[in-house]
Scaffold this active site. Structure first.
Site, mmCIF file in Angstrom:
data_model
loop_
_atom_site.group_PDB
_atom_site.id
_atom_site.type_symbol
_atom_site.label_atom_id
_atom_site.label_comp_id
_atom_site.label_asym_id
_atom_site.label_seq_id
_atom_site.Cartn_x
_atom_site.Cartn_y
_atom_site.Cartn_z
ATOM 1 N N LYS A 209 3.693 2.250 5.949
ATOM 2 C CA LYS A 209 2.288 2.717 5.473
ATOM 3 C C LYS A 209 1.859 1.405 4.916
ATOM 4 O O LYS A 209 2.145 0.685 3.916
ATOM 5 C CB LYS A 209 2.439 3.560 4.430
ATOM 6 C CG LYS A 209 1.017 4.049 3.984
ATOM 7 C CD LYS A 209 1.029 4.717 2.732
ATOM 8 C CE LYS A 209 0.492 4.099 1.334
ATOM 9 N NZ LYS A 209 -0.523 3.614 1.493
ATOM 10 N N GLU A 284 9.552 -4.896 -4.736
ATOM 11 C CA GLU A 284 8.937 -6.055 -4.735
ATOM 12 C C GLU A 284 7.750 -5.497 -5.831
ATOM 13 O O GLU A 284 6.631 -5.129 -5.083
ATOM 14 C CB GLU A 284 8.437 -6.735 -3.488
ATOM 15 C CG GLU A 284 9.522 -7.174 -2.833
ATOM 16 C CD GLU A 284 10.382 -8.409 -3.319
ATOM 17 O OE1 GLU A 284 9.964 -8.893 -4.552
ATOM 18 O OE2 GLU A 284 11.620 -8.702 -3.079
ATOM 19 N N CYS A 318 1.321 -11.947 -6.405
ATOM 20 C CA CYS A 318 2.265 -11.091 -7.308
ATOM 21 C C CYS A 318 3.203 -12.409 -8.334
ATOM 22 O O CYS A 318 3.536 -12.183 -9.372
ATOM 23 C CB CYS A 318 3.452 -10.357 -6.611
ATOM 24 S SG CYS A 318 4.116 -11.383 -5.149
ATOM 25 N N GLU A 415 -0.278 -7.848 -16.200
ATOM 26 C CA GLU A 415 -0.493 -8.423 -15.125
ATOM 27 C C GLU A 415 -2.173 -8.132 -14.627
ATOM 28 O O GLU A 415 -2.349 -7.056 -14.750
ATOM 29 C CB GLU A 415 0.244 -7.891 -13.878
ATOM 30 C CG GLU A 415 0.031 -8.549 -12.697
ATOM 31 C CD GLU A 415 0.749 -7.841 -11.628
ATOM 32 O OE1 GLU A 415 0.767 -6.790 -11.419
ATOM 33 O OE2 GLU A 415 1.287 -8.701 -10.761
HETATM 34 P P1 NAD Z 1 0.295 0.055 -5.727
HETATM 35 O O1 NAD Z 1 1.362 -0.089 -6.316
HETATM 36 O O2 NAD Z 1 -0.934 0.621 -6.361
HETATM 37 O O3 NAD Z 1 0.010 0.230 -4.246
HETATM 38 C C1 NAD Z 1 0.877 -0.334 -3.292
HETATM 39 C C2 NAD Z 1 1.304 0.545 -2.138
HETATM 40 O O4 NAD Z 1 1.659 1.678 -2.780
HETATM 41 C C3 NAD Z 1 -0.165 0.839 -1.563
HETATM 42 O O5 NAD Z 1 0.193 0.941 -0.193
HETATM 43 C C4 NAD Z 1 -0.503 2.121 -2.025
HETATM 44 O O6 NAD Z 1 -1.101 3.192 -1.117
HETATM 45 C C5 NAD Z 1 1.123 2.984 -2.058
HETATM 46 N N1 NAD Z 1 1.163 3.943 -3.152
HETATM 47 C C6 NAD Z 1 0.330 4.179 -4.279
HETATM 48 N N2 NAD Z 1 0.742 5.361 -4.720
HETATM 49 C C7 NAD Z 1 1.750 5.778 -4.118
HETATM 50 C C8 NAD Z 1 2.765 6.941 -4.416
HETATM 51 N N3 NAD Z 1 2.699 7.737 -5.252
HETATM 52 N N4 NAD Z 1 3.904 6.859 -3.646
HETATM 53 C C9 NAD Z 1 4.001 5.912 -2.373
HETATM 54 N N5 NAD Z 1 3.120 5.165 -2.397
HETATM 55 C C10 NAD Z 1 2.135 4.761 -2.931
HETATM 56 O O7 NAD Z 1 -0.135 -1.581 -5.899
HETATM 57 P P2 NAD Z 1 -1.591 -2.500 -5.705
HETATM 58 O O8 NAD Z 1 -2.388 -2.200 -6.673
HETATM 59 O O9 NAD Z 1 -1.929 -2.049 -4.298
HETATM 60 O O10 NAD Z 1 -0.779 -3.963 -5.413
HETATM 61 C C11 NAD Z 1 -0.908 -4.762 -6.446
HETATM 62 C C12 NAD Z 1 0.745 -4.852 -7.164
HETATM 63 O O11 NAD Z 1 1.523 -5.141 -6.172
HETATM 64 C C13 NAD Z 1 0.622 -5.742 -8.089
HETATM 65 O O12 NAD Z 1 1.292 -5.344 -9.532
HETATM 66 C C14 NAD Z 1 1.589 -7.211 -7.448
HETATM 67 O O13 NAD Z 1 1.945 -7.837 -8.578
HETATM 68 C C15 NAD Z 1 2.588 -6.306 -6.488
HETATM 69 N N6 NAD Z 1 2.799 -7.384 -5.559
HETATM 70 C C16 NAD Z 1 4.084 -7.521 -5.621
HETATM 71 C C17 NAD Z 1 4.594 -8.343 -4.507
HETATM 72 C C18 NAD Z 1 5.924 -8.670 -4.502
HETATM 73 O O14 NAD Z 1 6.587 -9.338 -3.671
HETATM 74 N N7 NAD Z 1 6.722 -8.749 -5.774
HETATM 75 C C19 NAD Z 1 3.938 -8.938 -3.578
HETATM 76 C C20 NAD Z 1 2.609 -8.552 -3.372
HETATM 77 C C21 NAD Z 1 2.100 -7.677 -4.609
#
Ligand code: NAD
Length: 512
Positions: A209, A284, A318, A415
């Site tokens: 996804k 991650e 991130c 963050e």
């Molecule tokens: P998010 O957690 O809101 O969404 C990430 C993904 O999770 C999306 O595809 C979203 O649709 C899905 N999602 C949302 N609710 C869900 C649920 N209940 N069950 C399963 N999936 C669900 O995060 P975001 O705001 O899209 O991304 C930003 C975050 O990602 C920041 O905190 C950033 O630091 C982190 N990030 C981490 C890394 C790493 O490698 N550590 C890399 C990139 C981003």
């Protein structure tokens, strides 16, 4: 209840959702590139419409205009995709046959990324808002990473274990089965590729996804998956929302492993969901990484590394070095050099070759960042530069620096995921290590010094999964990346990534 392969066959054959949206649309990009953008779900190497889902509007963050619509799946579409992936895992030689088939498919996919590099980069610019130079970097790293990961497919060596002449003991590294992958929107292609590489090299099959805000590059890759020669059902994409598609992936009984990139909040939920069926999990998650400049640092080099550590990819990284600690002896001079550099950052149309900072990814992200800037001002931090929207169209936020911050301020602890840097002064090494570790996160960190003793001491004491020394956000396919503390666990890239996608079987045979 798991649906049978009869269910799968029946549903793949039907055009299931009565919508006029075709399964691909022609897109003409502002830089002159035209291409066919798939819009459907990709299951069993076929484009299909969702069973009962709707469409999603995809918006360009730099213009606020709708680019296109794509189909979004729901829970039962995930069931169909999982059935396809399970079927491919259990009934084909993908996992158990000659691993060079997996090497070949991954290498071909890497070649296809490069063949379509400019289209892929342009899709990322359009969909994510990042500038074209950043997007080209993402494509290059993604292709190289696929090649690196391909090399592991025929090197999943177990061990021979000597316990005397009465027994033969050895271990086998085996694929887990169906892997569910859920990714964020800041590096849509790269985060996807970090999961595709090791999961497929190990012989798993996948249901993926993408983030609902940035589905376009994943759908483009789906076409390449077929062309690269992956067997039907090995890689499946279900575009959709977190609470529907994401939840179903993280709870589905036939998925053995979840690999997730996103926020710590959702990561915790995924972990809870996965516990019901004891899935393996890689998380991650977020970060609030500390960058430390010691008085003996090469100042020119440190400035060159620090300003992109927070402003690269509009701060939506991130591992962004969002907390900066500068030694008091060099503080004033260093900050004025940094400011000079930041003033040279050109913002605007991300397709413009001279632009280095594009737009934030969504209106929600844009508002969140501006809210944090308001919070920083209200908390009494000194706004050195930036702090406002750039222009009046598109989600652009100026590169922003706060100084005189205090450890307990929200802009230091939370963050922001945008171009906002919080700067503090320090006087001793022990004090700065304590301050750097004063965070619930532990994704990355940076130290800038010419003293080998400082490098050795500080890098061993920082509680972060990566310590960059005299460089920052300098990723290499061979070097593992992943967090400590609430930044998650499990590694991406490097040899360690493979460990997240295998299970070890011990064989102990009595000899007679
Ligand atoms: P998010 O957690 O809101 O969404 C990430 C993904 O999770 C999306 O595809 C979203 O649709 C899905 N999602 C949302 N609710 C869900 C649920 N209940 N069950 C399963 N999936 C669900 O995060 P975001 O705001 O899209 O991304 C930003 C975050 O990602 C920041 O905190 C950033 O630091 C982190 N990030 C981490 C890394 C790493 O490698 N550590 C890399 C990139 C981003």
């Amino acid at each position: 209840m798991f649906r049978s392969s009869t269910f799968l066959k029946a549903n793949l054959k039907n055009v299931r959702f009565n919508s006029s949206l075709p399964l691909s649309v022609k897109l003409n990009l502002p830089n002159g590139i035209s291409y066919e953008q798939p819009t459907g779900l990709f299951i069993n190497n076929e484009w299909v419409k969702p069973l009962r889902g709707e469409t999603l509007e995809v918006t360009s963050p730099s213009t606020e205009e709708v680019i296109t619509k794509v189909y979004q799946g729901l829970e039962d579409d995930v069931d169909v995709a999982v059935a396809a992936a399970k079927n491919a895992f259990e009934t084909t030689s993908w996992a158990t046959g000659d691993p060079t088939a997996r090497v070949r498919a991954l290498l071909k996919l890497a070649d296809l990324y490069e063949e379509h590099a400019e289209t892929l980069a342009s899709i990322e610019v359009l969909d994510n808002g990042k500038c074209i130079a950043n997007a080209r970097g993402d494509v290059a790293l993604s292709a190289n990473y696929l090649r690196s990961a391909a090399g592991f497919a025929d090197k999943m060596h177990g061990e021979f274990i000597e316990t005397g002449n009465t027994h033969l003991n050895y271990t086998r590294k085996e694929a887990i089965g169906v892997v569910g992958a859920i990714v964020a929107w800041n590096f849509p292609l790269m985060l996807l590729s970090w999961k595709l590489g090791p999961a497929l090299a190990a012989g798993n099959t996948m249901v993926i996804k993408s983030a609902e805000a940035t589905p376009l590059s994943a759908l483009f890759v789906a076409n390449l998956i077929k062309e690269a020669g992956f067997p039907a059902g090995v890689v499946n994409f279900v575009t959709g929302l977190g609470p529907t598609v994401g939840e179903r992936i993280s709870t589905h009984p036939d998925i053995g492993k979840i690999t997730f990139t996103g926020s710590t909040l959702v990561g915790k939920r995924i972990m809870r969901n996965a516990s019901e069926t004891v899935k393996k999990v890689t998380l991650e998650l977020g970060g609030k990484s500390a960058n430390i400049v010691f008085p003996d640092a090469d100042i020119d080099r440190a400035v060159e590394n620090i300003y992109p550590s927070i402003f690269y990819n509009t701060g939506e990284v991130c591992s962004a070095g969002s907390r900066l600690y500068v030694h008091e002896d060099i503080y004033d001079g260093f900050i004025s050099r940094l400011l000079e550099k930041v003033k040279t950052i050109k913002m605007g149309n991300p397709f413009d070759e001279s632009v280095v900072m594009g737009a934030q990814n969504s209106v929600a992200q844009f508002k969140k960042i501006l809210k944090y800037i308001e919070i920083g001002n209200a908390e009494g931090a000194k706004l050195l530069t930036g702090g406002k929207r750039h222009g009046n169209k598109g989600y652009f936020v100026e590169p922003t620096i706060f100084t005189d911050v205090k450890p307990n301020m929200r802009i230091v602890q939370e963050e922001i995921f945008g171009p906002v840097l919080a700067v503090s002064k320090f006087s001793s090494t022990d004090e700065v290590i304590k301050a750097a570790n004063d965070s619930t996160y532990g994704l990355a960190s940076g130290i800038h010094t010419s003293n080998i003793n400082t490098i050795a001491k500080v890098s061993s004491q920082l509680k972060a999964g990566t310590v960059f020394v005299n460089t920052y956000n300098d990723f290499n396919p061979a070097v593992p990346f992943g967090g400590f503390k609430q930044s998650g666990f499990g590694k991406e890239m490097g040899k360690d990534a493979l460990d997240s996608y295998i299970q070890i079987k011990a064989v102990r045979a009595g000899i007679y």
